[in-house]
Enzyme design. Structure first.
Site, PDB file in Angstrom:
ATOM      1  N   HIS A 172       3.467   1.933   2.021  1.00 20.85           N
ATOM      2  CA  HIS A 172       4.041   2.401   3.296  1.00 20.85           C
ATOM      3  C   HIS A 172       5.554   2.173   3.322  1.00 20.85           C
ATOM      4  O   HIS A 172       6.075   1.278   2.647  1.00 20.85           O
ATOM      5  CB  HIS A 172       3.347   1.770   4.518  1.00 20.85           C
ATOM      6  CG  HIS A 172       3.631   0.341   4.800  1.00 20.85           C
ATOM      7  ND1 HIS A 172       2.649  -0.617   4.917  1.00 20.85           N
ATOM      8  CD2 HIS A 172       4.799  -0.324   5.044  1.00 20.85           C
ATOM      9  CE1 HIS A 172       3.184  -1.779   5.211  1.00 20.85           C
ATOM     10  NE2 HIS A 172       4.497  -1.638   5.286  1.00 20.85           N
ATOM     11  N   ASN A 206       0.823  -1.219   0.000  1.00 19.80           N
ATOM     12  CA  ASN A 206       0.000   0.000   0.000  1.00 19.80           C
ATOM     13  C   ASN A 206       0.861   1.275   0.000  1.00 19.80           C
ATOM     14  O   ASN A 206       0.368   2.369   0.248  1.00 19.80           O
ATOM     15  CB  ASN A 206      -0.956   0.009   1.202  1.00 19.80           C
ATOM     16  CG  ASN A 206      -0.228   0.022   2.542  1.00 19.80           C
ATOM     17  OD1 ASN A 206       1.000   0.094   2.600  1.00 19.80           O
ATOM     18  ND2 ASN A 206      -0.972  -0.038   3.626  1.00 19.80           N
TER      19      ASN A 206
HETATM   20  C1  GLP Z   1       6.643  -4.281   7.078  1.00 16.46           C
HETATM   21  C2  GLP Z   1       7.804  -3.402   7.523  1.00 16.46           C
HETATM   22  C3  GLP Z   1       8.331  -2.547   6.389  1.00 16.46           C
HETATM   23  C4  GLP Z   1       8.563  -3.413   5.172  1.00 16.46           C
HETATM   24  C5  GLP Z   1       7.263  -4.022   4.737  1.00 16.46           C
HETATM   25  C6  GLP Z   1       7.391  -4.864   3.500  1.00 16.46           C
HETATM   26  O1  GLP Z   1       5.444  -3.618   7.099  1.00 16.46           O
HETATM   27  N1  GLP Z   1       7.446  -2.564   8.607  1.00 16.46           N
HETATM   28  O2  GLP Z   1       9.526  -1.900   6.802  1.00 16.46           O
HETATM   29  O3  GLP Z   1       9.110  -2.632   4.147  1.00 16.46           O
HETATM   30  O4  GLP Z   1       6.812  -4.850   5.794  1.00 16.46           O
HETATM   31  O5  GLP Z   1       7.802  -6.152   3.833  1.00 16.46           O
HETATM   32  P1  GLP Z   1       8.305  -7.237   2.805  1.00 16.46           P
HETATM   33  O6  GLP Z   1       9.680  -6.857   2.445  1.00 16.46           O
HETATM   34  O7  GLP Z   1       8.240  -8.521   3.582  1.00 16.46           O
HETATM   35  O8  GLP Z   1       7.363  -7.210   1.666  1.00 16.46           O
END
Ligand code: GLP
Length: 248
Positions: free
Chosen positions: A138, A136
């Site tokens: 973030h 999304n």
């Molecule tokens: C979590 C963390 C983020 C990370 C995101 C994506 O929400 N707080 O810092 O970037 O996950 O995670 P992934 O790399 O497992 O897709």
């Protein structure tokens, strides 16, 4: 902003590790901003290899992690404390006194967040911040709608993020609803940003981040305003980009 597209996850992991290792060699006491999630795992693995095979020295490196769940003890397998020790810290010669991870069990979270900001400033700021990205848009746990000037604070996680992160927990209801996170403003003060993404599930978020308007709805879009940001993505994550960017 430099967009670098590589074919595979392995390639972005190696490329990302090269940036981090280059900085450590040039400035052994550098301050690294670290991310969790599955995306940086390959980069961490490569750094561990470089430490073991090439003598990359972490003894003076200082680290600050982006975020941590609230009310999950550091011993919990899904806490970011546990993640960092298991996947990174215990395999390299890093000094435990130089590691900083938000303390989600803190009795006074507000005071802790102030302390965290002060500590980053005390070390002269973050030299290189590694970032993943949520589907999304973030970054860290700065969910859509986060103030683009925000500082380290507690955030409520969106249902989408809880669903995305449920894969790591036994039940979706076990996913914590709150987290401490560096703010968007805190992240933007890092001297260099390295945002990584892999897989088609991130393609829309990467399109918005690189080619969309800057807006709080997609906090990651703020990286367009950073003076030194690298967006390092594999072909799947880059699949919705329309611009022409250097390939692998
Ligand atoms: C979590 C963390 C983020 C990370 C995101 C994506 O929400 N707080 O810092 O970037 O996950 O995670 P992934 O790399 O497992 O897709």
């Amino acid at each position: 902003m430099l967009v670098v597209i590589k074919k595979t996850y392995e390639e972005i992991s190696k490329e990302g590790a090269k940036h981090v290792a280059g900085l450590i060699r040039q400035k052994p006491d550098c301050v690294l901003g670290l991310a969790t999630g599955s995306t940086p795992l390959g980069l961490y693995k490569e750094l561990i290899r470089m430490h073991q095979k090439e003598g990359l020295d972490f003894s003076k490196v200082v680290t600050f992690n982006l975020d941590e769940y609230v009310n999950l003890p550091p011993s919990h397998e899904q806490s970011y404390h546990y993640f960092m020790w298991k996947n990174r810290f215990k395999h390299v010669n890093i000094d435990a006194r130089n590691l900083h991870i938000p303390m989600g069990m803190s009795d006074d979270i507000e005071q802790f967040c102030h302390w965290y900001e002060e500590k980053i400033a005390e070390y002269g700021g973050i030299d290189l911040q590694i970032l993943g990205i949520g589907a999304n848009g973030h970054i860290a746990f700065n969910e859509p709608g986060s103030s683009l000037g925000s500082r380290t604070r507690i955030k409520t996680l969106t249902e989408e993020t809880c669903r995305d992160n449920a894969r790591f927990f036994q039940n979706e209801k076990d996913v914590p609803k709150y987290a401490i996170t560096m703010g968007v403003g805190t992240i933007m003060e890092a001297k260099k940003l390295l945002l990584m993404a892999s897989g088609v599930g991130k393609a829309e978020a990467i399109r918005a981040t690189v080619e969309g308007p800057v807006m709080a709805k997609y906090p990651a879009t703020i990286v367009q305003l950073h003076q030194f940001a690298i967006i390092l993505v594999d072909q799947e994550a880059a699949s919705k980009l329309e611009g022409d960017y250097p390939g692998s």
